[in-house]
Structure formats: structure tokens, C-alpha cells
Design a protein around this motif. Structure first.
Motif, PDB file in Angstrom:
ATOM      1  N   SER A 120       9.966  27.187  52.206  1.00 44.27           N
ATOM      2  CA  SER A 120      10.609  26.876  52.950  1.00 44.27           C
ATOM      3  C   SER A 120      10.696  25.357  53.190  1.00 44.27           C
ATOM      4  N   PHE A 121       9.550  24.741  52.930  1.00 38.55           N
ATOM      5  CA  PHE A 121       9.370  22.964  52.967  1.00 38.55           C
ATOM      6  C   PHE A 121      10.085  22.428  52.114  1.00 38.55           C
ATOM      7  N   LEU A 122      10.469  23.289  50.781  1.00 41.43           N
ATOM      8  CA  LEU A 122      11.092  22.657  49.890  1.00 41.43           C
ATOM      9  C   LEU A 122      12.694  22.708  49.890  1.00 41.43           C
ATOM     10  N   THR A 123      13.280  23.373  50.940  1.00 40.38           N
ATOM     11  CA  THR A 123      14.593  23.618  51.008  1.00 40.38           C
ATOM     12  C   THR A 123      15.298  22.362  51.079  1.00 40.38           C
ATOM     13  N   MET A 124      15.180  21.471  51.794  1.00 35.65           N
ATOM     14  CA  MET A 124      15.990  20.320  51.618  1.00 35.65           C
ATOM     15  C   MET A 124      16.025  19.740  50.158  1.00 35.65           C
ATOM     16  N   LEU A 125      14.830  19.583  49.428  1.00 36.96           N
ATOM     17  CA  LEU A 125      15.138  18.919  48.025  1.00 36.96           C
ATOM     18  C   LEU A 125      15.781  19.721  47.218  1.00 36.96           C
ATOM     19  N   MET A 126      15.979  21.224  47.638  1.00 38.00           N
ATOM     20  CA  MET A 126      16.880  21.938  46.626  1.00 38.00           C
ATOM     21  C   MET A 126      18.422  21.678  46.819  1.00 38.00           C
ATOM     22  N   THR A 127      18.678  20.924  47.845  1.00 35.77           N
ATOM     23  CA  THR A 127      20.126  20.550  48.100  1.00 35.77           C
ATOM     24  C   THR A 127      20.411  19.257  47.446  1.00 35.77           C
ATOM     25  N   ILE A 128      19.786  18.514  46.882  1.00 36.79           N
ATOM     26  CA  ILE A 128      19.859  17.108  46.284  1.00 36.79           C
ATOM     27  C   ILE A 128      21.088  17.262  45.458  1.00 36.79           C
ATOM     28  N   PRO A 129      21.174  18.179  44.400  1.00 35.80           N
ATOM     29  CA  PRO A 129      22.405  18.101  43.653  1.00 35.80           C
ATOM     30  C   PRO A 129      23.790  18.113  44.475  1.00 35.80           C
ATOM     31  N   TYR A 151      14.253  16.340  42.305  1.00 34.94           N
ATOM     32  CA  TYR A 151      14.754  17.608  42.399  1.00 34.94           C
ATOM     33  C   TYR A 151      14.217  18.367  41.396  1.00 34.94           C
ATOM     34  N   GLY A 152      14.259  17.704  39.961  1.00 33.77           N
ATOM     35  CA  GLY A 152      13.568  18.410  39.134  1.00 33.77           C
ATOM     36  C   GLY A 152      12.089  18.689  39.211  1.00 33.77           C
ATOM     37  N   VAL A 153      11.280  17.926  39.890  1.00 28.66           N
ATOM     38  CA  VAL A 153       9.925  18.385  40.358  1.00 28.66           C
ATOM     39  C   VAL A 153       9.981  19.334  41.351  1.00 28.66           C
ATOM     40  N   ALA A 154      10.791  19.165  42.415  1.00 24.33           N
ATOM     41  CA  ALA A 154      10.889  20.448  43.466  1.00 24.33           C
ATOM     42  C   ALA A 154      11.308  21.750  42.545  1.00 24.33           C
ATOM     43  N   LEU A 155      12.124  21.710  41.756  1.00 26.85           N
ATOM     44  CA  LEU A 155      12.630  22.830  40.978  1.00 26.85           C
ATOM     45  C   LEU A 155      11.350  23.673  40.152  1.00 26.85           C
ATOM     46  N   THR A 165      14.788  32.496  47.061  1.00 28.63           N
ATOM     47  CA  THR A 165      15.649  32.269  48.165  1.00 28.63           C
ATOM     48  C   THR A 165      16.025  30.747  47.838  1.00 28.63           C
ATOM     49  N   GLN A 166      14.902  29.808  47.392  1.00 31.48           N
ATOM     50  CA  GLN A 166      15.343  28.545  47.112  1.00 31.48           C
ATOM     51  C   GLN A 166      16.412  28.297  45.943  1.00 31.48           C
ATOM     52  N   ILE A 167      16.125  29.038  45.013  1.00 33.59           N
ATOM     53  CA  ILE A 167      17.061  29.177  43.710  1.00 33.59           C
ATOM     54  C   ILE A 167      18.525  29.378  44.211  1.00 33.59           C
ATOM     55  N   GLY A 168      18.520  30.350  45.087  1.00 26.90           N
ATOM     56  CA  GLY A 168      20.021  30.852  45.649  1.00 26.90           C
ATOM     57  C   GLY A 168      20.459  29.533  46.510  1.00 26.90           C
ATOM     58  N   ILE A 169      19.470  28.961  47.369  1.00 26.09           N
ATOM     59  CA  ILE A 169      20.161  27.963  48.103  1.00 26.09           C
ATOM     60  C   ILE A 169      20.502  26.886  47.226  1.00 26.09           C
ATOM     61  N   SER A 170      19.827  26.565  46.282  1.00 27.42           N
ATOM     62  CA  SER A 170      20.414  25.317  45.393  1.00 27.42           C
ATOM     63  C   SER A 170      21.769  25.539  44.763  1.00 27.42           C
ATOM     64  N   ILE A 312      27.394  20.037  56.014  1.00 29.58           N
ATOM     65  CA  ILE A 312      27.946  21.437  55.609  1.00 29.58           C
ATOM     66  C   ILE A 312      26.767  22.220  54.689  1.00 29.58           C
ATOM     67  N   ILE A 313      26.082  21.548  53.781  1.00 23.56           N
ATOM     68  CA  ILE A 313      25.099  22.014  52.862  1.00 23.56           C
ATOM     69  C   ILE A 313      23.873  22.188  53.661  1.00 23.56           C
ATOM     70  N   TYR A 314      23.353  21.298  54.635  1.00 27.92           N
ATOM     71  CA  TYR A 314      22.309  21.516  55.275  1.00 27.92           C
ATOM     72  C   TYR A 314      22.047  22.697  56.095  1.00 27.92           C
ATOM     73  N   VAL A 315      23.300  22.761  56.844  1.00 31.31           N
ATOM     74  CA  VAL A 315      23.397  23.877  57.872  1.00 31.31           C
ATOM     75  C   VAL A 315      23.658  25.285  57.062  1.00 31.31           C
ATOM     76  N   LEU A 316      24.088  25.320  55.815  1.00 31.13           N
ATOM     77  CA  LEU A 316      24.041  26.185  55.028  1.00 31.13           C
ATOM     78  C   LEU A 316      22.865  26.805  54.527  1.00 31.13           C
ATOM     79  N   ALA A 317      21.883  25.709  53.978  1.00 28.74           N
ATOM     80  CA  ALA A 317      20.453  25.842  53.637  1.00 28.74           C
ATOM     81  C   ALA A 317      19.643  26.455  54.746  1.00 28.74           C
ATOM     82  N   PHE A 318      19.763  25.862  56.039  1.00 25.05           N
ATOM     83  CA  PHE A 318      19.075  26.256  57.332  1.00 25.05           C
ATOM     84  C   PHE A 318      19.246  27.732  57.646  1.00 25.05           C
ATOM     85  N   SER A 319      20.676  28.027  57.265  1.00 28.04           N
ATOM     86  CA  SER A 319      21.150  29.417  57.679  1.00 28.04           C
ATOM     87  C   SER A 319      20.477  30.567  56.699  1.00 28.04           C
TER      88      SER A 319
END
Length: 356
Positions: A120-129, A151-155, A165-170, A312-319
Motif C-alpha cells: 500500500s505504501f508503494l501505491t503512489m509510485l505505481m502511478t508514475i507512468p 518506478y522501475g525500482v518500485a516495480l 493489487t499494485q500491478i493492477g493499479i499500475s 483522476i489516477i490518484y483517486v482511482l489508486a486510492f479507491s
């Protein structure tokens, strides 16, 4: 915030009142059985509203331009992710991927943290692309490259903890970003963007093996093989718990024990389990008001594509995380960050000029 005489007068709004009412009510119910510790009674009651006001406080102090709000949210997300990134990546350097246990020690305390919470802590990094799809003013090519390296390190960290979940979010946020940005960009920019994207995909396919027997996919492959497609379709058994929670809303409106069927793995239903129907509906009021705030933020300056895309993408990631995890019991920090994010967007809506 408290030292400024008129800050609370200007910034207490309906969002804050909904959030405060929910927080105090939930804390009161939690106090009957404070498993995490009595200190959490105060934390649950005060922290969400405080972070909401902090979002407004920081937004009030930056230059009133959409790109400054973009960088405030970006830096906040990276900062939030730093500890988990350091913890997982250090473990990868020390032990590699050939370790069965997905749960890892925190870098600072050495206490074991579950893979779900760490992810969950990595969520915001997974939205970088998704953030980089749009053209961002004052974001040079060098910074874009650095963000993609981050992002590569986070992945790599997400693969180590096997977080589907994080792969799906990205992937989902990237798709949403493309749907939003492409009609608003020139054909030339879209063509260049897709050329870079497909070149990157071709390079990865040509040079990286995705065989599930590969060591670097061990944690992720193990999860994919546990229960197969049926497990994915039911959200890892979550849908049954959501249906049961809906039944208990009427059968046990004041909440129920975790021993009944464990966590509901949903922000709202887990609040219902602990805080009863009153906390549940107050949270619905707050989140509904928060999503309305997001909608107003997206429509405030329709030419501020980078910020609108980010909102848009942040609120999607949170949700997406809210839908599948018991947030307040294990990821309270993540909920506090959401409150901060809504505070930022609300202040942007009310105080920033409309740019034509």
C-alpha cells in the motif's frame, strides 16, 4: 495551523465536519475493544481531520498555479512511499528473490510488515507512468527519466512482495490516463508517446524472461498459482465477505467480532464491523463528498491536463486499495494520505483562479 487565528475559520467545511463526525464515532466504538492499543482511540479521532486540514495548509502556501499543486501531490506521494521502497529494495539486495516469505522487515524498526501493508505504501509510485503520459510543465527529460527509474525500482519491489493489487493499479491507472489524455493531445505527441511505449515493450520482451520458474517471479508466481482464475474472479474470496457484511448490516448493525469471518477486506465494510452502522454511513457521507470534490477539481481548469490527469489516477489508486483491503486496521497511514489529498484538491477548488 492552530497558531493562525483565522485558519480554522476559513478551512472548516462540510468535508471536514463529515470526516470529524466519522472519526470520533469510529474511535468511540473502537474504544470498547482497543486491540491495537488505547492510543489509537485518540489517533482515530484526530488524525484524519488533521491531515485533511494539512492538505489545505500546504496548498495555501504554494503559488496558486495547477503545476505547483501537481508537484505538491507528486512529492507527497514519493515521500510517503520512501520507507517501504527502502525496506523492500534493501531486502532484495541482501537476499534476492529466492525467499518464500512475502512479509519483510521494516528498514528502520526491523519489525516484520505484511506484504499487503508494504504494498500500500508503494501505491503512489505505481502511478508514475500514468503521470508521465501528459505533458507536465517544468518537468524536464532528466526528471522524467529519474521518475521512470524510481518506478522501475518500485516495480521490482512489488514483484518481490507478490502484490497483484499494485500491478493492477499500475495497469488500470495507465489505461485511464491514456483515455483521458489522448483526445486532448496532438496527434504528433500521441504518436511519439506510443512509439516510445512500444519500443520499451519490445525491448523488455526481447531481453526479459517471464517464465514463472524464474527466481525474480517466485513470490508473484506463487500467488498466481495458489487458486488460479477462480481466486482472482472472487478477489481472493473477498466478494463472499462483502455479501456477508451486507447481511450483517441488518442483522448486527452495531458491529460484530472479527472471529465471525475475519476481515471484510473493504474500507467501508471493515468500518461497519468495528464502528457499526453509524460509522459506516458517516464514512459514506465523507467519501461521497470527497469524490464530489475530486469531480469539481477535474472540471475547475479543463486545460490543466497534467493536474486533472493526476487527480483522476490518484483517486482511482486510492479507491482500488480501499475496495480490497481493511484500511483503518492495517493501513491507517494510507487513509490519512487520502484525507491529505482531498484537502489539497478542496483548497485548489476554492482558492485557485480559473485559467481560461
Amino acid at each position: 495551523m492552530l497558531l493562525q487565528r483565522d485558519f480554522l475559520v476559513k478551512n472548516v467545511d462540510l468535508n471536514f465536519l463529515y470526516l470529524l463526525a466519522f472519526s470520533v464515532t469510529y474511535a468511540a466504538f473502537f474504544s470498547f475493544d482497543p486491540k491495537a492499543g488505547k492510543q489509537y482511540i485518540v489517533i482515530y479521532a484526530l488524525v484524519p481531520g488533521t491531515f485533511y486540514l494539512m492538505g489545505k495548509y500546504f496548498t495555501e502556501r504554494i503559488e496558486k498555479r495547477p503545476d505547483f499543486v501537481f508537484f505538491l501531490l507528486l512529492i507527497t506521494g514519493i515521500t510517503f512511499s520512501f520507507s517501504a521502497l527502502l525496506s523492500v529494495f534493501t531486502n532484495i539486495l541482501q537476499n534476492g528473490y529466492n525467499v518464500v516469505d512475502r512479509n519483510l522487515p521494516n528498514y528502520w524498526t526491523n519489525q516484520i510488515v505484511s506484504a499487503t501493508i508494504m504494498g500500500s505504501f508503494l501505491t503512489m509510485l505505481m502511478t508514475i507512468p500514468s503521470l508521465l503520459v501528459s505533458q507536465v510543465k517544468k518537468l524536464s527529460i532528466l526528471y522524467r527519466v529519474l521518475l521512470m527509474l524510481l518506478y522501475g525500482v518500485a516495480l521490482a519491489c512489488v514483484l518481490r512482495i507478490g502484490s497483484r493489487t499494485q500491478i493492477g493499479i499500475s495497469l488500470i491507472t495507465l489505461l485511464a490516463s491514456l483515455v483521458y489524455i489522448m483526445p486532448r493531445q496532438s496527434f504528433r505527441r500521441n504518436l511519439m508517446m506510443f512509439a516510445i511505449f512500444f519500443a520499451g515493450v519490445f525491448y523488455i520482451i526481447s531481453n526479459v524472461s517471464f517464465d514463472l520458474d524464474q527466481g525474480w517471479l517466485s513470490a508473484f508466481a506463487g500467488r498466481m498459482e495458489d487458486n488460479g482464475a477462480a481466486d482472482l474472479a472472487s478477489g481472493g474470496g473477498r466478494t463472499d465477505r462483502w455479501l456477508k457484511s451486507m447481511e450483517y448490516l441488518f442483522e448486527k448493525p452495531l458491529g460484530w467480532s472479527e472471529h465471525e469471518f475475519g476481515h471484510a477486506h473493504n474500507l467501508w465494510f471493515d468500518v461497519l464491523r468495528i464502528g457499526g452502522f453509524l460509522s459506516f454511513f458517516l464514512l459514506i457521507f465523507f467519501t461521497s463528498s470527497a469524490y464530489l470534490t475530486v469531480w469539481q477539481g477535474i472540471n475547475k481548469n479543463k486545460t490543466a491536463y497534467a493536474l486533472n490527469n493526476q487527480i483522476i489516477i490518484y483517486v482511482l489508486a486510492f479507491s482500488m486499495v480501499f475496495m480490497v483491503e481493511p484500511i483503518l486496521e492495517g493501513m491507517f497511514d494510507f487513509f490519512a494520505l487520502f484525507c491529505f489529498f482531498i484537502g489539497v484538491v478542496k483548497k485548489y477548488n476554492t482558492d485557485y483562479p480559473v485559467i481560461k
